[in-house]
Enzyme design. Structure first.
Site, mmCIF file in Angstrom:
data_model
loop_
_atom_site.group_PDB
_atom_site.id
_atom_site.type_symbol
_atom_site.label_atom_id
_atom_site.label_comp_id
_atom_site.label_asym_id
_atom_site.label_seq_id
_atom_site.Cartn_x
_atom_site.Cartn_y
_atom_site.Cartn_z
ATOM 1 N N LYS A 292 -6.288 4.370 -19.968
ATOM 2 C CA LYS A 292 -6.533 4.835 -21.328
ATOM 3 C C LYS A 292 -5.229 4.940 -22.124
ATOM 4 C CE LYS A 292 -10.846 5.325 -19.851
ATOM 5 N NZ LYS A 292 -10.811 5.219 -18.394
ATOM 6 N N TYR B 51 -16.038 13.999 -17.010
ATOM 7 C CA TYR B 51 -16.249 12.546 -17.013
ATOM 8 C C TYR B 51 -17.334 12.209 -15.997
ATOM 9 C CZ TYR B 51 -15.210 7.629 -15.979
ATOM 10 O OH TYR B 51 -15.311 6.279 -15.752
ATOM 11 N N ASP C 80 -7.640 17.005 -15.236
ATOM 12 C CA ASP C 80 -7.673 15.660 -15.797
ATOM 13 C C ASP C 80 -7.154 15.753 -17.230
ATOM 14 O OD1 ASP C 80 -8.288 13.206 -16.935
ATOM 15 O OD2 ASP C 80 -10.258 13.052 -15.991
ATOM 16 N N ARG D 44 0.818 -1.203 0.000
ATOM 17 C CA ARG D 44 0.000 0.000 0.000
ATOM 18 C C ARG D 44 0.861 1.267 0.000
ATOM 19 N NH1 ARG D 44 -2.696 1.812 4.460
ATOM 20 N NH2 ARG D 44 -2.341 -0.201 5.472
#
Length: 394
Positions: free
Chosen positions: A205, A108, A180, A55
């Site tokens: 993406k 988005y 973004d 983590r």
């Protein structure tokens, strides 16, 4: 100074302590068996330590993050399990109860849910600006505004935000900015060059590029990224070792892929403009795009994303024609996501319907005749022929 194509192959190598050309996958949760208590304490408290616990980080994640930070021109970067993990972690590392956020009308859909539903639950107010109108951002700012959240080009309507203007405005007001950059990729655009503080991506993406992983990334100063890392420790959205390795592999070909995709998208958009059954084309690389000149100022390339509006006598007929085209395409898959080597197409009004009211869809520039297209690396003649035969069946 090396070129971006060289950086994509060689950046971050200091985290690969082996002699292997391709770094190994560290498939372990616990990386560090300390020799003494002092070593353990140092590893446990160092931000983004690559050899402590999953983590906290792992070597391949660190190597990949260093590469992406170099691509975006930032001091540091942090990988997350998904794009939304990157967006939510970055936002929550900036805002607190009582703060105010300025966002855009077009975002988005999942980011829109974060802004519209989740933040208000924790006492954070959100206002919305028209990203095509600089004055709209100024008007939306309040005394308690701590964050301006941007996305350009926007998903799905390809609107452009003036990054230089917003960056300068935010610096003047001492407001943090997040952008973004998923639709553009750092090959086509670097928001940090225009004064934006934090850049986020859905690395699923273009950065990954092969539709075989989910990942996100947060880029910024060491201070900003370390704040996000501390928040991520609590939120738990760490990227799995194998996905980090896949992302690093995908990044090797990013420059080549994006160049080919840019070229294909422009040619396809130009073809759509000439087709009698296409009412409108939204592509920021076309001179007909209302913000084309702004796009040229802040983008090196114009992305592989475009939207078309199928013609029809009314909205119902437009919807029926759009669905007909979707069903008759062969090469373009009707599938979610974007930015991969394969070409995809979706109907935004259907995808966004779960999260947006009709009024919200209209504000975001979404109508029933719209198709969002993610152009891949196939031969352009084949892509054009596929739409040509599908449109001929209407």
């Amino acid at each position: 100074m090396s070129h971006i194509e060289t950086d994509l192959i060689h950046s971050g190598k200091s985290f690969n302590k082996t002699h292997a050309i391709v770094p190994p996958i560290y498939q372990t949760a616990t990386y560090y068996a300390a020799d003494n208590a002092e070593e353990y304490m140092a590893a446990a408290t160092e931000a983004r330590h690559p050899h402590f616990y999953h983590r906290h980080g792992n070597p391949v994640s660190s190597q990949t993050a260093e590469l992406i930070a170099k691509l975006e021109g930032t001091e540091a970067a942090l990988l997350t399990a998904t794009g939304m993990a990157a967006i939510s972690t970055a936002v929550l590392s900036v805002v607190k109860a009582g703060d105010h956020v300025v966002a855009q009308q077009s975002h988005y859909s999942a980011a829109r849910v974060l802004l519209k539903e989740l933040l208000p639950q924790f006492g954070v107010e959100v206002s919305y600006a028209d990203q095509c109108d600089n004055a709209s951002f100024e008007k939306a700012i309040k005394d308690n505004t701590t964050l301006i959240y941007l996305e350009t080009p926007s998903n799905p309507n390809l609107s452009i935000t003036d990054l230089s203007f917003v960056g300068a405005l935010a610096k003047e007001k001492e407001i943090t900015t997040i952008c973004d950059n998923t639709f553009a990729s750092p090959i086509n655009q670097r928001p940090g060059d225009f004064g934006i503080d934090i850049i986020v991506h859905s690395a699923t993406k273009y950065l990954g590029g092969h539709s075989d992983l989910t990942a996100g990334v947060i880029c910024g100063t060491e201070e900003a990224v370390n704040k996000a890392w501390k928040k991520l420790l609590t939120l738990g959205g760490a990227l799995a070792p194998f996905d980090a390795w896949l992302l690093l592999r995908g990044l090797r070909t990013l420059a080549m892929r994006v160049r080919q995709i840019n070229e294909n998208a422009l040619q396809l958009a130009q073809w759509f403009e000439r087709h009698p059954l296409i009412k409108r084309v939204a592509y920021c690389g076309l001179p007909s795009h209302p913000q084309h000149e702004l796009a040229k100022q802040q983008m090196k390339g114009f992305t592989g994303m475009l939207c078309v509006e199928v013609d029809g006598e009314d909205e119902q007929q437009q919807f029926q024609c759009a669905q007909k085209v979707l069903n008759d395409l062969d090469i373009f898959a009707n599938a979610a996501s974007l930015g991969g080597v394969e070409s995809l197409v979706v109907h935004p009004a259907s995808m966004w319907g779960l999260h947006h009211s009709n009024e919200q869809k209209l504000k975001a520039g979404i109508n029933d005749g719209m198709l969002r297209i993610s152009v891949g690396v196939e031969h352009i003649d084949d892509l054009i022929a596929d739409f040509e035969q599908a449109l001929a069946k209407i």
